[in-house]
Design a protein around this motif. Structure first.
Motif, PDB file in Angstrom:
ATOM      1  N   ARG A  83      42.920  33.467  48.148  1.00 25.41           N
ATOM      2  CA  ARG A  83      41.602  33.067  47.644  1.00 25.41           C
ATOM      3  C   ARG A  83      41.638  32.729  46.162  1.00 25.41           C
ATOM      4  NH1 ARG A  83      36.937  37.098  49.118  1.00 25.41           N
ATOM      5  NH2 ARG A  83      35.785  35.347  48.242  1.00 25.41           N
ATOM      6  N   CYS A  84      42.559  33.355  45.421  1.00 24.46           N
ATOM      7  CA  CYS A  84      42.577  33.209  43.965  1.00 24.46           C
ATOM      8  C   CYS A  84      43.550  32.156  43.456  1.00 24.46           C
ATOM      9  CB  CYS A  84      42.944  34.545  43.306  1.00 24.46           C
ATOM     10  SG  CYS A  84      41.768  35.861  43.595  1.00 24.46           S
ATOM     11  N   ILE A 138      37.855  37.218  41.110  1.00 22.01           N
ATOM     12  CA  ILE A 138      38.574  36.009  41.521  1.00 22.01           C
ATOM     13  C   ILE A 138      38.875  35.147  40.302  1.00 22.01           C
ATOM     14  CG2 ILE A 138      38.341  33.815  42.748  1.00 22.01           C
ATOM     15  CD1 ILE A 138      36.854  35.343  44.948  1.00 22.01           C
ATOM     16  N   CYS A 139      37.863  34.970  39.443  1.00 14.95           N
ATOM     17  CA  CYS A 139      38.054  34.164  38.229  1.00 14.95           C
ATOM     18  C   CYS A 139      39.078  34.809  37.295  1.00 14.95           C
ATOM     19  CB  CYS A 139      36.721  33.986  37.502  1.00 14.95           C
ATOM     20  SG  CYS A 139      35.529  32.958  38.378  1.00 14.95           S
ATOM     21  N   THR A 141      41.510  36.833  38.082  1.00 14.98           N
ATOM     22  CA  THR A 141      42.848  36.760  38.669  1.00 14.98           C
ATOM     23  C   THR A 141      43.394  35.331  38.577  1.00 14.98           C
ATOM     24  OG1 THR A 141      42.239  38.541  40.190  1.00 14.98           O
ATOM     25  CG2 THR A 141      44.215  37.287  40.720  1.00 14.98           C
ATOM     26  N   GLN A 142      42.526  34.350  38.773  1.00 12.90           N
ATOM     27  CA  GLN A 142      42.958  32.963  38.607  1.00 12.90           C
ATOM     28  C   GLN A 142      43.455  32.702  37.198  1.00 12.90           C
ATOM     29  OE1 GLN A 142      39.510  30.691  39.823  1.00 12.90           O
ATOM     30  NE2 GLN A 142      40.377  30.282  41.840  1.00 12.90           N
TER      31      GLN A 142
END
Length: 268
Positions: A83-84, A138-139, A141-142
């Motif tokens: 997802r990331c 998520i942001c 980790t991205q």
């Protein structure tokens, strides 16, 4: 819906690295002090202060740390990683490079940026009351992933890889990670599954990783056989049969070619 705490795990030690409960997670590690010497698949490596490392399913052995060794480790589950992962065709090149060498050196500025990424994720994990916590993580980790891309590309350059070729290589590696090599070690098998020719699959493997498709098939096979030989739970004949070698003699020749010794000598 509450964030699944198993998707992101932060440790300030490596006690759980390669443990059974986290063996599917990808470990992202930064070293802030000291040094650790270790082995992966029979090869020696060192992780020192201001360096980073990503462990993707490899088994680490003989870890020896200095008294002042300090690290921060973030485990990312396969589901959350998917997802990331940024929509960039560079990711697959970085992933392949990690199988060759999991340790990354960098300048002071890049290391500090990466350290801040780790601290940001750790801090955001504590903000459980935030209704948007999962999206925030998520942001965060991205951002960490993109900074890892920056570190790797600064050392190896940016390859001009099409999204189509990156997808082909990613699916090829997925088949290997799932163990297809145990029964299938011909390039043609993988090429057929990917709807390309064996020549094309080897060409894009070579352009992305510097290694042919056959190299990656043999590498995964060798790593698996090496572990089985170390574990000593299966006989040579059982291992040969598992991998469907035509004969124990052919299995022995494969081991000698890729491990530099016979199965008997390896176990001794």
């Amino acid at each position: 819906m509450a964030f699944n705490e198993n998707n992101l795990i932060v440790d300030h030690h490596l006690d759980r690295l390669c443990s059974e409960d986290l063996n599917r997670h990808v470990a992202h590690i930064i070293c802030t002090h000291g040094r650790m010497d270790f082995m992966i698949d029979g090869r020696c490596f060192s992780l020192k202060a201001s360096e980073a490392m990503i462990v993707v399913g490899q088994v680490m052995e003989r870890m020896v740390c200095t008294a002042d060794f300090e690290v921060m480790c973030i485990y990312v589950s396969p589901e959350f990683l998917e997802r990331c992962t940024p929509r960039s065709n560079y990711g697959i090149r970085g992933t392949l490079a990690l199988y060759t060498c999991p340790v990354m050196q960098m300048d002071e500025e890049r290391f500090e940026q990466l350290r801040q990424d780790f601290l940001q994720i750790e801090n955001r994990l504590l903000k459980e009351q935030n209704p948007f916590q999962e999206d925030v993580l998520i942001c965060a980790t991205q951002m960490m992933f993109l900074d890892f891309f920056d570190i790797h590309s600064s050392q190896n350059g940016l390859a001009n890889i099409s999204f189509q070729d990156a997808d082909i290589i990613a699916r090829f590696m997925q088949m290997l990670e799932h163990g297809d090599y145990v029964k299938k070690r011909e390039v043609g098998y993988y090429a057929d599954k990917l709807c390309v020719t064996p020549k094309y699959l080897s060409e894009i493997c070579k352009s992305v990783s510097g290694k042919t498709a056959n190299y990656w098939i043999s590498r995964f096979t060798t790593i698996h056989i090496r572990r089985l030989l170390q574990e000593r739970e299966m006989s040579f004949t059982q291992i040969s049969d598992l991998f469907e070698f035509s004969s124990p003699a052919y299995f022995s020749r494969f081991v000698h070619k890729h491990l530099g010794t016979s199965p008997t000598d390896f176990r001794e």
